[in-house]
Design a protein around this motif. Structure first.
Motif, PDB file in Angstrom:
ATOM      1  N   ILE A  52       1.121  -1.631  -0.245  1.00 49.99           N
ATOM      2  CA  ILE A  52       0.097   0.132   0.500  1.00 49.99           C
ATOM      3  C   ILE A  52       0.730   1.172   0.060  1.00 49.99           C
ATOM      4  O   ILE A  52       1.740   1.547   1.162  1.00 49.99           O
ATOM      5  CB  ILE A  52      -0.935   0.285   1.559  1.00 49.99           C
ATOM      6  CG1 ILE A  52      -1.595  -1.364   1.214  1.00 49.99           C
ATOM      7  CG2 ILE A  52      -1.876   1.720   1.364  1.00 49.99           C
ATOM      8  CD1 ILE A  52      -2.600  -1.470   2.548  1.00 49.99           C
ATOM      9  N   VAL A  66      -0.824   6.589   0.898  1.00 52.24           N
ATOM     10  CA  VAL A  66      -2.109   6.270   0.874  1.00 52.24           C
ATOM     11  C   VAL A  66      -2.533   5.749   2.085  1.00 52.24           C
ATOM     12  O   VAL A  66      -3.521   6.108   3.516  1.00 52.24           O
ATOM     13  CB  VAL A  66      -2.655   5.157   0.056  1.00 52.24           C
ATOM     14  CG1 VAL A  66      -4.062   4.582   1.011  1.00 52.24           C
ATOM     15  CG2 VAL A  66      -3.384   5.356  -1.182  1.00 52.24           C
ATOM     16  N   TRP A  72      -5.395   7.077   5.506  1.00 50.19           N
ATOM     17  CA  TRP A  72      -6.431   6.385   6.703  1.00 50.19           C
ATOM     18  C   TRP A  72      -5.622   6.851   8.420  1.00 50.19           C
ATOM     19  O   TRP A  72      -6.235   7.047   9.069  1.00 50.19           O
ATOM     20  CB  TRP A  72      -5.429   5.015   6.678  1.00 50.19           C
ATOM     21  CG  TRP A  72      -5.498   4.531   7.869  1.00 50.19           C
ATOM     22  CD1 TRP A  72      -5.149   3.420   8.760  1.00 50.19           C
ATOM     23  CD2 TRP A  72      -6.858   3.265   8.258  1.00 50.19           C
ATOM     24  NE1 TRP A  72      -4.900   3.003   9.390  1.00 50.19           N
ATOM     25  CE2 TRP A  72      -6.719   2.492   9.261  1.00 50.19           C
ATOM     26  CE3 TRP A  72      -7.691   2.934   7.182  1.00 50.19           C
ATOM     27  CZ2 TRP A  72      -7.672   1.359   9.410  1.00 50.19           C
ATOM     28  CZ3 TRP A  72      -9.018   2.049   7.456  1.00 50.19           C
ATOM     29  CH2 TRP A  72      -8.344   1.448   9.161  1.00 50.19           C
ATOM     30  N   CYS A 102      -5.508  -3.580   3.695  1.00 54.98           N
ATOM     31  CA  CYS A 102      -5.417  -4.352   1.817  1.00 54.98           C
ATOM     32  C   CYS A 102      -6.248  -3.081   1.438  1.00 54.98           C
ATOM     33  O   CYS A 102      -6.493  -2.257   2.448  1.00 54.98           O
ATOM     34  CB  CYS A 102      -6.834  -4.798   1.872  1.00 54.98           C
ATOM     35  SG  CYS A 102      -7.654  -5.245   0.007  1.00 54.98           S
ATOM     36  N   CYS A 103      -5.970  -2.064   0.025  1.00 54.34           N
ATOM     37  CA  CYS A 103      -6.499  -1.137  -0.293  1.00 54.34           C
ATOM     38  C   CYS A 103      -7.048  -1.411  -1.880  1.00 54.34           C
ATOM     39  O   CYS A 103      -6.221  -1.822  -2.616  1.00 54.34           O
ATOM     40  CB  CYS A 103      -5.166  -0.176  -0.620  1.00 54.34           C
ATOM     41  SG  CYS A 103      -5.897   0.937  -1.236  1.00 54.34           S
ATOM     42  N   SER A 146     -12.869   5.350   2.727  1.00 53.13           N
ATOM     43  CA  SER A 146     -13.006   5.367   1.091  1.00 53.13           C
ATOM     44  C   SER A 146     -12.478   6.655   0.807  1.00 53.13           C
ATOM     45  O   SER A 146     -12.754   7.624   1.749  1.00 53.13           O
ATOM     46  CB  SER A 146     -14.513   5.357   0.585  1.00 53.13           C
ATOM     47  OG  SER A 146     -14.779   6.119  -0.371  1.00 53.13           O
ATOM     48  N   LEU A 185     -10.207   4.140  -3.208  1.00 52.72           N
ATOM     49  CA  LEU A 185      -9.915   3.388  -3.241  1.00 52.72           C
ATOM     50  C   LEU A 185     -10.474   3.305  -1.353  1.00 52.72           C
ATOM     51  O   LEU A 185     -10.878   4.362  -1.119  1.00 52.72           O
ATOM     52  CB  LEU A 185      -8.806   4.643  -2.723  1.00 52.72           C
ATOM     53  CG  LEU A 185      -7.583   4.924  -4.002  1.00 52.72           C
ATOM     54  CD1 LEU A 185      -6.686   6.070  -2.672  1.00 52.72           C
ATOM     55  CD2 LEU A 185      -7.384   4.150  -4.378  1.00 52.72           C
ATOM     56  N   THR A 186     -10.950   1.751  -1.197  1.00 56.80           N
ATOM     57  CA  THR A 186     -10.535   1.964   0.148  1.00 56.80           C
ATOM     58  C   THR A 186     -10.049   0.446   0.657  1.00 56.80           C
ATOM     59  O   THR A 186      -9.530   0.044   0.571  1.00 56.80           O
ATOM     60  CB  THR A 186     -12.281   1.006  -0.043  1.00 56.80           C
ATOM     61  OG1 THR A 186     -12.346  -0.274  -0.462  1.00 56.80           O
ATOM     62  CG2 THR A 186     -13.495   1.207  -0.539  1.00 56.80           C
ATOM     63  N   LEU A 187      -9.945   1.372   2.540  1.00 53.47           N
ATOM     64  CA  LEU A 187      -8.597   0.471   2.877  1.00 53.47           C
ATOM     65  C   LEU A 187      -9.247   0.410   3.897  1.00 53.47           C
ATOM     66  O   LEU A 187     -10.995   0.186   4.699  1.00 53.47           O
ATOM     67  CB  LEU A 187      -8.022   1.801   3.253  1.00 53.47           C
ATOM     68  CG  LEU A 187      -7.351   2.862   2.861  1.00 53.47           C
ATOM     69  CD1 LEU A 187      -6.904   3.823   2.598  1.00 53.47           C
ATOM     70  CD2 LEU A 187      -5.788   1.736   2.350  1.00 53.47           C
TER      71      LEU A 187
END
Ligand code: MD3
Ligand code: FE
Length: 199
Positions: free
Chosen positions: A81, A85, A89, A101-102, A130, A193-195
Motif C-alpha cells: 500500500i 494512501v 488512513w 488491503c487497499c 474510502s 480506494l477503500t482501505l
C-alpha cells in the motif's frame, strides 16, 4: 467540511488537488504491477467496475466465488500500500492498526456497483476508509438490513468517507458516474480506494 449521513462520516474536500495528484501517481504505480481486471459476479457475468488492490490482501472473484486473496489473478503478489494512501488512513482514523488491503475500483462512465454489504473481513470493529478521485459518483447509503430508506449523495474527487460503527455493516452502492465532472483523470472515470483491515 465534515458531516455525517446515516452514520457515514463524510469529509468533503479532504484532499486538495496536489494530494489527489500524488494519490493518482501512487495508484498508477500499483496498477502497473497489478493491472485492473473485472471480477465475476455470482451469476457468472463480469462486474462493470474494474478492480485492483494493494497490501497483503486484495479482493478477487471467479468461478470459485469471491474472497480476499494474497495475489492478483495473474499470480503476482499485490504491491504494498503506497505511503501516501496510508497517510490518509492515519490522519482520518488516528489508529495504530494499519489497513491490510487497499482495494482500487475504477468506474468508467457506464459502471456502477449494486447495493451490498462488506462483511468478509474478520473484525467489523475496524472502520473502512474510502477515497474518491476523478469523476463524481452517486453514492447510495442504506441500512444494516436490506430494504428501508436510502440516502444518496455525490462523492467528488478528494472526498474521504469513514465507515465505522453502525455504518460499517450498512448496505451501500454506486448508482452512476457523472462523466466529465473532474479533470483529474485525463481519460475520465472515477477511482475509489477503500482501505480495510482484513484479519
Ligand atoms: C460501507 N466501493 O469497494 S466506497 C466497495 O465507491 C465499495 O467504489 C464503493 O462499496 C465505491 O466495497 C463505495 C464507500 C464504502 C466502501 C466500503 C464500505 C462504503 C462502505 C464498507 C462497509 C460499509
Ligand atoms: Fe462496499
Amino acid at each position: 467540511m465534515k458531516f455525517s449521513v446515516k452514520g457515514f462520516d463524510i469529509h468533503a474536500g479532504y484532499l486538495d488537488v496536489a494530494a489527489q495528484r500524488a494519490l493518482l501517481g501512487a495508484v498508477r504505480g500499483v496498477v502497473a504491477q497489478a493491472p485492473f481486471f473485472r471480477p465475476q459476479m455470482p451469476n457468472g457475468r463480469p462486474m462493470s467496475v474494474r478492480m485492483s488492490a494493494s497490501g497483503q490482501f486484495g479482493w478477487v472473484s471467479d468461478k470459485d466465488g469471491y474472497r480476499y486473496a494474497p495475489s492478483h489473478p495473474s499470480g503476482v503478489a499485490w504491491p504494498s500500500i503506497p505511503a501516501e494512501v496510508l497517510a490518509v488512513w492515519q490522519s482520518v482514523t488516528g489508529l495504530e492498526r494499519q489497513p491490510e488491503c487497499c482495494l482500487i475500483n475504477y468506474y468508467s462512465a457506464e459502471a456502477k456497483m449494486g447495493l451490498h454489504q462488506d462483511r468478509d473481513e474478520a473484525d467489523m470493529q475496524w472502520p473502512v476508509v474510502s477515497i474518491s478521485l476523478g469523476d463524481e459518483g452517486l453514492f447510495r447509503m442504506g441500512n444494516v438490513t436490506r430494504g428501508g430508506k436510502t440516502e444518496s449523495m455525490w462523492l467528488k474527487s478528494g472526498d474521504v468517507v469513514v465507515m465505522g460503527g453502525d455504518s460499517r455493516l450498512a448496505y451501500h452502492g454506486v448508482d452512476r458516474i457523472r462523466a466529465g465532472s473532474s479533470k483529474l483523470l485525463p481519460k475520465g472515470g472515477r477511482l475509489n480506494l477503500t482501505l480495510r483491515v482484513v484479519t
